[in-house]
Design an enzyme around this catalytic site. Structure first.
Site, PDB file in Angstrom:
ATOM      1  N   GLY A 174       0.847  -1.183   0.000  1.00 51.44           N
ATOM      2  CA  GLY A 174       0.000   0.000   0.000  1.00 51.44           C
ATOM      3  C   GLY A 174       0.885   1.235   0.000  1.00 51.44           C
ATOM      4  O   GLY A 174       2.039   1.157   0.398  1.00 51.44           O
ATOM      5  N   THR A 175       0.338   2.354  -0.459  1.00 54.28           N
ATOM      6  CA  THR A 175       1.237   3.494  -0.624  1.00 54.28           C
ATOM      7  C   THR A 175       0.934   4.716   0.234  1.00 54.28           C
ATOM      8  O   THR A 175       1.372   4.747   1.375  1.00 54.28           O
ATOM      9  CB  THR A 175       1.343   3.875  -2.102  1.00 54.28           C
ATOM     10  OG1 THR A 175       0.045   3.783  -2.655  1.00 54.28           O
ATOM     11  CG2 THR A 175       2.243   2.920  -2.811  1.00 54.28           C
ATOM     12  N   THR A 176       0.198   5.693  -0.273  1.00 49.22           N
ATOM     13  CA  THR A 176       0.239   6.992   0.397  1.00 49.22           C
ATOM     14  C   THR A 176      -0.876   7.219   1.413  1.00 49.22           C
ATOM     15  O   THR A 176      -2.048   6.984   1.123  1.00 49.22           O
ATOM     16  CB  THR A 176       0.208   8.116  -0.656  1.00 49.22           C
ATOM     17  OG1 THR A 176       1.203   7.820  -1.627  1.00 49.22           O
ATOM     18  CG2 THR A 176       0.503   9.451  -0.039  1.00 49.22           C
TER      19      THR A 176
END
Lengths: 248, 281
Positions: B53-55
């Protein structure tokens, strides 16, 4: 060396049961009632911090009469059991029936083990369903038996008298204020037939409210909200809309 | 021992032993293998491929805090999932957003939620916001072994501090190091771009609506420059998850609310691709 007296198993069990019952009878009684939107727990408790009712899991509540340290121990055991089970499987796999079985086994083993003194507690495990038909209430006496109850249940010293009072008057689909009023009336009755007043600050009240939007349905009713509900029940002008606004 | 928690036998002694109010402590004594950090790791060569997952971004405003996350999970240069959820309520007054290995992160959140709930039920009172933040620190630290294998989990924790009457944000590093952030914070691969955007747009007197708009602007900028961060997906109706925590508790914006903000931003970006401009001086 003297020979120990022979005590028949029947006598030993009867003695233990009497011991436990006497211990439980020293504490105040409490009642658990179904109402239209859930299950309400009502008891007399002068302490603000040491609770007789508490949350076990999302839809499951716990009530206990008797010796505080013993039921507190069982309560925490139940929370650990429920949390571990929910963590291992899923939140929906934690049920009042499962919990009641574990408590029954635990109390039963302690009651019949000669090495331990019997617990002086009587428990209620309740689970609120999606509809009133789905509600479950289990009463667990000191000896590990388990009783599936409907409508209303009382535990503690004066339980039999309170139960019969409640059985005659409890109806399905009561509002919270009506159920609370009935509960307080039943608790105010003295064993000798008299009545006494229980002030609001000595009442401990909690509900499992199926209309609550959160996953966790347990909620304590305290302070102003309790006062309002008690007044409402007295004036018999309960409106559901006001209840909803009282959410804290 | 284990069988007892699954059958309906008597509660094992460990359940009735007075002790810690922590579920993690109970588990580590009773069933240590259930704890993510206590698992035996086989020798691993190279990097394990798993969805990431990122931001995640967070902004405080007078009266609360907003925590938001994009919806993309990537595995290498592939999009593994378009509608992943990375922002979760931790309890009534706090939320956690997770960047890093999705599988481990979701498990960590589940245990963290349970840890807070368990304490609340046993003690009859909630942990302080600091206490919650520290608990999360401990959990990240126990994941260090995995982090060394490339399976890091780096959360952002935000909550309303009922004692101090304000929203607060805590950020973490992979070793469990915790630091409180003032105003705004971000984590994950797109976090540098999001932080740049927030730095220029943030003011101390934001309203709740402005704060929710700000986080979506920041996520848009992160998605603009970071391929691992997903922007608002209008075609599939997948919008960022935005949560607001105030005195009234945790609230997640409905899909309708976040789509309204996202669409308004998209509309503006058609004319001004780089987004709102701050004054030069």
């Amino acid at each position: 060396m003297s020979t120990p007296f022979y005590v028949s198993p029947q006598q030993a069990m009867a003695d233990r049961a009497e011991y436990a019952r006497k211990g439980i009878a020293r504490g105040r009684s409490l009642v658990v009632l179904q109402y239209a939107d859930g299950i309400v727990f009502v008891g007399e408790n002068p302490s603000r911090a040491l609770h007789k009712f508490s949350e076990i899991y999302d839809r499951i509540g716990f009530a206990a009469a008797g010796k505080y340290n013993e039921y507190e121990n069982l309560r925490i055991g139940g929370v650990r059991y429920a949390d571990l089970r929910g963590y291992t499987y899923d939140r929906d796999d934690v049920t009042a029936r499962g919990l009641a079985n574990v408590y029954a086994q635990t109390l039963g083993t302690i009651f019949s083990s000669a090495a331990e003194k019997p617990y002086e507690v009587e428990l209620v495990v309740a689970e609120v369903g999606e509809t009133p038909e789905g509600d479950q209430i289990y009463r667990l006496p000191h000896d590990g038996s388990i009783v599936d109850e409907h409508g209303s249940v009382a535990v503690g010293g004066n339980a039999e008298q309170i139960s019969s009072y409640l059985d005659q008057r409890h109806q399905d689909g009561m509002s919270l204020a009506e159920a609370l009023k009935l509960a307080v009336q039943s608790l105010s009755r003295e064993p000798n037939g008299g009545e006494r007043e229980i002030p609001a600050e000595r009442l401990e009240v909690a509900v499992l409210d199926r209309t609550r939007p959160q996953q966790r349905k347990f909620r304590r009713i305290v302070g102003r909200q309790l006062g309002r509900l008690l007044e409402e029940g007295g004036a018999e002008t309960a409106t559901e809309a006001e209840d909803a606004e009282d959410e804290e | 021992m284990e069988a007892n928690t699954r059958s309906t036998g008597r509660l094992p002694a460990a359940f009735l032993t007075p002790g810690s109010s922590s579920f993690m402590d109970f588990l580590s004594e009773h069933q240590p293998e259930m704890l993510p950090g206590k698992r035996q790791l086989p020798p691993i060569q190279g990097v394990i491929e798993a969805p990431h997952g990122t931001t995640i971004v967070a902004v405080t405003f007078p009266g609360g805090v907003v925590l938001a996350g994009d919806r993309r999970a990537t595995m290498g240069n592939m999009i593994a999932q378009r509608d992943i959820e990375k922002v979760f309520p931790a309890d009534e007054y706090s939320a956690v957003g997770i960047a890093g290995t999705a599988g481990l992160a979701v498990e960590m959140v589940k245990l963290f939620q349970l840890e807070l709930e368990h304490f609340e039920k046993v003690e009859g009172t909630t942990l302080s916001l600091e206490g919650k933040a520290n608990r999360l620190s401990t959990m990240i630290r126990s994941n260090l072994g995995m982090a060394m294998q490339g399976l890091a989990v780096v959360p952002l924790f935000a909550g309303f501090d009922v004692d101090r009457d304000k929203g607060r944000i805590f950020s973490y590093d992979v070793t469990g190091g915790r630091s409180e952030e003032q105003g705004y914070a971000s984590t994950g691969s797109g976090s540098i771009f999001a932080r740049g955007a927030m730095k220029k747009l943030y003011r101390e007197d934001l309203t709740e609506e402005q704060a929710t708009t700000l986080v979506i602007q920041a996520l848009y900028d992160a998605a603009d420059d970071d391929s691992a961060t997903g922007g608002p997906d209008v075609a599939r109706r997948i919008y960022p998850i935005v949560t607001v925590i105030t005195e009234d508790g945790f609230r997640r914006l409905t899909d309708g609310e976040s789509s309204d903000i996202a669409r308004a931003i998209l509309e503006r970006r058609l004319e001004q691709p780089d987004g709102p401009r701050a004054a030069l001086l």
